[in-house]
Structures are given as C-alpha cells and as structure tokens.
Design a protein around this motif. Structure first.
Motif, mmCIF file in Angstrom:
data_model
loop_
_atom_site.group_PDB
_atom_site.id
_atom_site.type_symbol
_atom_site.label_atom_id
_atom_site.label_comp_id
_atom_site.label_asym_id
_atom_site.label_seq_id
_atom_site.Cartn_x
_atom_site.Cartn_y
_atom_site.Cartn_z
ATOM 1 N N ALA A 253 52.430 17.644 31.514
ATOM 2 C CA ALA A 253 53.825 18.033 31.265
ATOM 3 C C ALA A 253 54.246 17.391 29.955
ATOM 4 C CB ALA A 253 54.730 17.556 32.395
ATOM 5 N N ALA A 254 54.777 18.214 29.057
ATOM 6 C CA ALA A 254 55.193 17.714 27.737
ATOM 7 C C ALA A 254 56.712 17.603 27.719
ATOM 8 C CB ALA A 254 54.704 18.660 26.648
ATOM 9 N N ILE A 255 57.194 16.378 27.710
ATOM 10 C CA ILE A 255 58.640 16.122 27.793
ATOM 11 C C ILE A 255 59.146 15.720 26.412
ATOM 12 C CG2 ILE A 255 60.416 14.687 28.880
ATOM 13 C CD1 ILE A 255 58.267 14.281 31.195
ATOM 14 N N LEU A 256 59.894 16.629 25.773
ATOM 15 C CA LEU A 256 60.461 16.324 24.456
ATOM 16 C C LEU A 256 61.917 15.942 24.646
ATOM 17 C CD1 LEU A 256 59.424 16.617 21.404
ATOM 18 C CD2 LEU A 256 60.998 18.568 21.332
ATOM 19 N N GLU A 257 62.304 14.798 24.137
ATOM 20 C CA GLU A 257 63.656 14.291 24.393
ATOM 21 C C GLU A 257 64.165 13.443 23.231
ATOM 22 O OE1 GLU A 257 66.049 14.507 26.559
ATOM 23 O OE2 GLU A 257 65.051 15.859 27.953
ATOM 24 N N PHE A 258 65.491 13.412 23.063
ATOM 25 C CA PHE A 258 66.128 12.339 22.320
ATOM 26 C C PHE A 258 65.846 11.078 23.125
ATOM 27 C CE2 PHE A 258 68.492 16.158 21.388
ATOM 28 C CZ PHE A 258 68.670 16.081 20.022
ATOM 29 N N MET A 259 65.108 10.147 22.589
ATOM 30 C CA MET A 259 64.653 9.005 23.386
ATOM 31 C C MET A 259 65.038 7.704 22.705
ATOM 32 S SD MET A 259 60.818 9.264 24.992
ATOM 33 C CE MET A 259 60.623 11.055 25.130
ATOM 34 N N PRO A 260 66.183 7.137 23.080
ATOM 35 C CA PRO A 260 66.559 5.865 22.461
ATOM 36 C C PRO A 260 65.592 4.749 22.863
ATOM 37 C CG PRO A 260 68.062 6.412 24.262
ATOM 38 C CD PRO A 260 67.167 7.604 24.066
#
Lengths: 338, 338
Positions: free
Chosen positions: B270-277
């Motif tokens: 699963a490829a989870i693309l996120e704004f990741m602080p």
C-alpha cells in the motif's frame, strides 16, 4: 518533470504560500480573540491547559498553536508552547505594549469585504464600497481611534521629539486627530503648547479622553467637523497632518495643504507623517504595500512618495519641504516650511 | 518608548505581516482571475498596457502589480513589470506547468467561509460546516480533480517511479483517484498494469477523461462509490492511497487500512502519500501547516506523522511500513507491506 527535483528548478512554493496566506490572518485573529497569547503568558503552556483557559477544544488549540509556531508567533519544545519575544511584548494583554486590539480596526468586516472585491476594485480603479473609509462621521474611525492608539504611541513620540528639535511650538493644530496621540505627544514635548484637535465629533471624544488621561486635557481643544470645511483659525506655528493625505488624490491634498498653509503663521511648519514608499513604489515593503489598502478602501487615495508630497506642498505655497531621516514605525516625516 | 528604535528591540512587524497576509491571497487571486501574469508574458509590461489587456483601471493595475512585486511574483524596472522565474513557469496560462487553476479549489467560497469561522472551529475542535469536505458526492471534488491535476502531475510521477523500484505492478487500486494522476502515472510506469480507480461517480469522469487523454484509457477501470463501502475486489499487488487518510481520524484510517490489506495479495504494497509533518508537528512548514486545513475542513482529519501512519498500518495488520526518503512536492511516501 523529473528535473523538478533539481535545487535550481522553479518551485510553486511562493504561489502556495500566498494562496494560503489568509490562513495566517484568521489564525492570528482567532488567537487574539481567544486570548491564546495571554493564556500562555499566564503559564498555560500545553494544548490541554490552553484549551481549558481559552474555552477551546484541545484538538483545535493544538493545531492552532502548531500553526502559530510554524509562523513564528510561538515556540514549541516537546508539548510545551511559549511566546516568541515579539509576541510577549505585543500580543499578551498584560503587556503595556499590547496592540492586539488593532485587529478590530484593520480587520473590520467592511475592510475584509472590500478586499474580497479586489478584482472589482482593480477594474474600477478604487474602492467599490461607496466613499469607502472617508465617509463623514464613519463610526469606524472611533474604532480606529480606540484600537490604534497603542500602535501610534511610539511613532507619535518619535515625531514629537523630532519636531521639538526645530523649536518650541505654542499653538498646534492636529488634523484628523483620531486617538489624539500625535497632538498629545507634542503637548507633552512643548509645555506651553495649546493643541487644537480636528476630527469628526464622535472621534474627538476619544482624543479628549486620552488627552485628559495623559495630563494635557487643559491644553487640548476640539475642532469638530470635516477637515475640508471647518475653520481651523490661524496663527499656528505647527500643524500636524499624520496619516491623513493618503486618503485623497493629489489635487485634493494640494488644495488641503493650501488651507493648512493659510492657518500657519510666518515661520510655521506642517508636519506630514505618511507611509512613504521610495520612488520605485515597491520599497520599503510595508510602506509600499500600504498603497493596496488605500486602493481598496478609498476612491482615490495612495501611499505618496516624498517627491510627490514635496510637489504638493510646493504647489500649495510652502517654501520648502524636508524629509526627516528617521523611520517612525513604518512611516516617515516630511516637514513643510511656510 | 524611545528605546523602540534600538535594533535588538522587539518589533510588531510579524504581527502586521500576518494581519495583512489575507491581502496576498486576494491579490494573487485577482491577478490569476484577471490573467495579469499571462498578460505580462505576452509582452504587456507597463501598468497602462496590462490594464488594457486585462480590462482593469490603470491605477488599480499599477497598485496590484506593485504589490505583487513587493511579494516576489513580479520584477519591476522603472515602470516595466516582468515575471519572476517561478511566476513564469507556474502562473502564465501559456506555460505547460500552469497551476493557477488550483485556486478555484483551494480558495473555494466554502473553504474561505470555513476559515472565517476559525474561532468557532477551534472551540469545537473540527469543521463547523457539517461533514465538511468529506460529504458524499461533494461537487467540490470534481473541482478538485480538474483544478489540482496540474499540481499533482509531478508528485504522481515521482511516486510512480519510486514504486517501480520495488517491482512491477500488474493489478493496481487507486483510492480517491480524483484527477486520476496517481493511477495514470503508475499505469505508464508499468505497461502491463490494470488500474482500478475508486472515487465518487462524478469525480471518476474526470479521472477517466485524463486516462484516455494520456493513452492508458484501455487499462483504466472505475469503481464508483464511497471508499468505505464499495467492494474493491482482491488480488491487487499495489494499492495507492494518495492524500486520503488525512481526512479521517485514526480509528477510521486504521479500519480502512484493514480493508486495503484484505484487497492486497501476499507480497502486495500500500502506497500512502501524505503531508507528513515531523514528530514535532511544526516542521517542515508546508506539511505541518496542512493540519490547519484539515481542522477547518473536516470533522476529525489531520496531517499525520510517519510514526502515526506506521502505527495505523501495523494495527491494520501490515507487516512493516517504510518511509521513502525523497520529498514529493510537499508530501512524503510511506509504503506498507502485507
């Protein structure tokens, strides 16, 4: 597009920052309204304790405080928030230099609405809100007088000190006095000065109260009405024109300066305090950007350069105009000599 | 207060800048709406000629262009305006990388209204606009899909290239496909891949059109409906979850990831693309500040850290989760392995 990761490549960062910039305005307003900065100054330093003190939800307060940290208003160490030095001075209600109240004027619903119509404004070439902020007896100027007084204290004192170098003033006219701070500061620097404050009647009540509170009430007199129509009297040796000309176009300013000159006695001075951009009109940033506020809020006002002010004063009959070297807040002082 | 002129003294500049920051948003929106940047790219470089091309008043255009110069979007030499390098690439409509259309989604009236209610939002701890942006068949996602496609092209290609390193994908699920760019980019990197795009029916029309235009229409299939309720099918070797989890709370994300895991075959990802602080939640700025957008627009969404995503994936039954080292636009990629 793989080249987009190269460090020299253009990035859309500026675009996204400006697009989202309105969020900073809302976050600051919310923080001031909810007294978040004051709460932290009181020792509430976690999202949970700030939320309790400010009647917010912990999730909401945490996100707000993180956002305020990202934008430099707060510090964060683990889960502890603190006030950045500027914030502690200017945004804690217990601080004598608190200026958070300025938002009530600068972000008034009318002003926000005016900015929402910016495309219409740019097409029209001026405010699309009728006479804009220059309408008679506009109650917003009472808000202005109350909200902006703390912001104007420092520049008014700097201006009064600078003017004192040119000699003592005895009879002083304070145009569009508002909060009255400019005239009050001059009164304090010139112990024999009688100050006549001109502004709308409703606004002058604020100036009068401030003059009394600051111990110069007995030397502080009121000239209510439109600055363009009232009789100012004569024999002034100093006329203060702080943050007034920018509301009007060049012919109006020039004709107004003629009226001012006629009220001055020989050897008298007019002190013009203004956001004054350089000739390039794009520097310094705060003074130059003020032009946008005038575009949106007035039919034909502007942030004038010193050269423009000098030219208006010359056409109004003043012998010469000098630019005071010191910045006063975001403003500059031009002194026009009869 | 005379000490206020000392260089080390705190200044209210940050306060004024943030208070006025909304003006940048309005100015940028007006410039894009009036095609000012495109006009300059076409060779209209003075206030007068830009005003003519854009149907503005010269005074309005001059003030707008000065303001855009102050904020770095334009250059100014005498009375000649020019485009800053980033502006030429991203805000000239004739540029293939033009992203000005993103404003239609990011500054939608609903989103602006939601931000106007920020104090209420912080008190409540989430959106005060009902279900916010997560409501079913929200037409705003169609706007999103159309407006944000150019912005997403670059990160989608970076993600597809990164995922390709882990092996070829044959059956791919693209969650909340929107414009479809993530699935389309994967289809282009994996010539045998069949891509199944899941989203609301109205939004999928945009994804389908893009897939056809980009030559992968015959390998692009649609799964309309709520991502939480639809049957995804099974035996995927890759599930894309781009910019989706941030709309929901941790339990919802965890249970959704269980559904995703069940649709993957052994060895799948699963490829989870996120704004990741980062764990501090205040850096890097763009990713961390995204938390505010979720606070205002969703009942309980957030910008999740990698540690939080790793924990959700673990609780959903994934064996391990890895953080891809490269930033993709303002986002990061986490890959969860069955």
């Amino acid at each position: 597009m793989a080249t987009a990761v190269m460090p020299q490549q253009p990035t859309p960062e500026r675009f996204f920052n400006a697009m989202n910039a309105h969020q900073q305005t809302e976050a600051l307003k919310t923080a001031v309204d909810m007294e978040v900065f004051t709460a932290i100054a009181e020792g509430n330093t976690t999202a949970a304790t700030i939320a309790k003190r400010c009647e917010g939800a912990e999730r909401g307060v945490r996100t707000l405080c993180d956002f305020l940290t990202i934008h430099g208003f707060l510090t964060k160490d683990g889960t502890q928030y603190g006030l950045a030095p500027d914030t502690a001075v200017f945004l804690n209600q217990r601080s004598p230099a608190y200026i958070g109240g300025a938002m009530e004027f600068m972000l008034s619903p009318r002003s926000r609405e005016a900015f929402f119509k910016l495309t219409e404004v740019v097409r029209h070439g001026g405010t699309v809100m009728g006479e804009g902020s220059t309408v008679a007896e506009n109650p917003e100027w009472v808000t202005f007088a109350r909200a902006m007084m703390p912001v104007m204290r420092m520049p008014s004192q700097m201006m009064a000190a600078e003017l004192r170098k040119g000699g003592e003033a005895h009879k002083v006219l304070d145009i569009a006095a508002g909060h009255g701070m400019y005239g009050i500061s001059v009164a304090k620097e010139n112990p024999s000065a009688q100050v006549y404050a001109a502004d709308w009647k409703n606004v002058l009540e604020v100036a009068k109260a401030n003059a009394q509170a600051m111990g110069v009430g007995d030397r502080h007199h009121l000239i209510p009405g439109s600055a363009f129509e009232t009789d100012f009297g004569s024999d002034y040796d100093l006329v203060l024109i702080p943050n007034f000309l920018h509301h009007f176009d060049v012919p109006t300013c020039t004709s107004f300066l003629k009226k001012v000159r006629a009220a001055l006695k020989p050897g008298g001075r007019a002190a013009i305090l203004e956001f004054m951009p350089n000739d390039d009109r794009v520097s310094p940033p705060a003074a130059a950007a003020f032009s946008m506020i005038m575009l949106v809020n007035t039919p034909s006002g502007d942030a004038y350069t010193f050269a423009e002010i000098e030219s208006m004063a010359k056409n109004a009959g003043f012998a010469r105009t000098e630019l005071s070297p010191q910045e006063m807040g975001f403003s500059r002082l031009a002194i026009a000599y009869v």
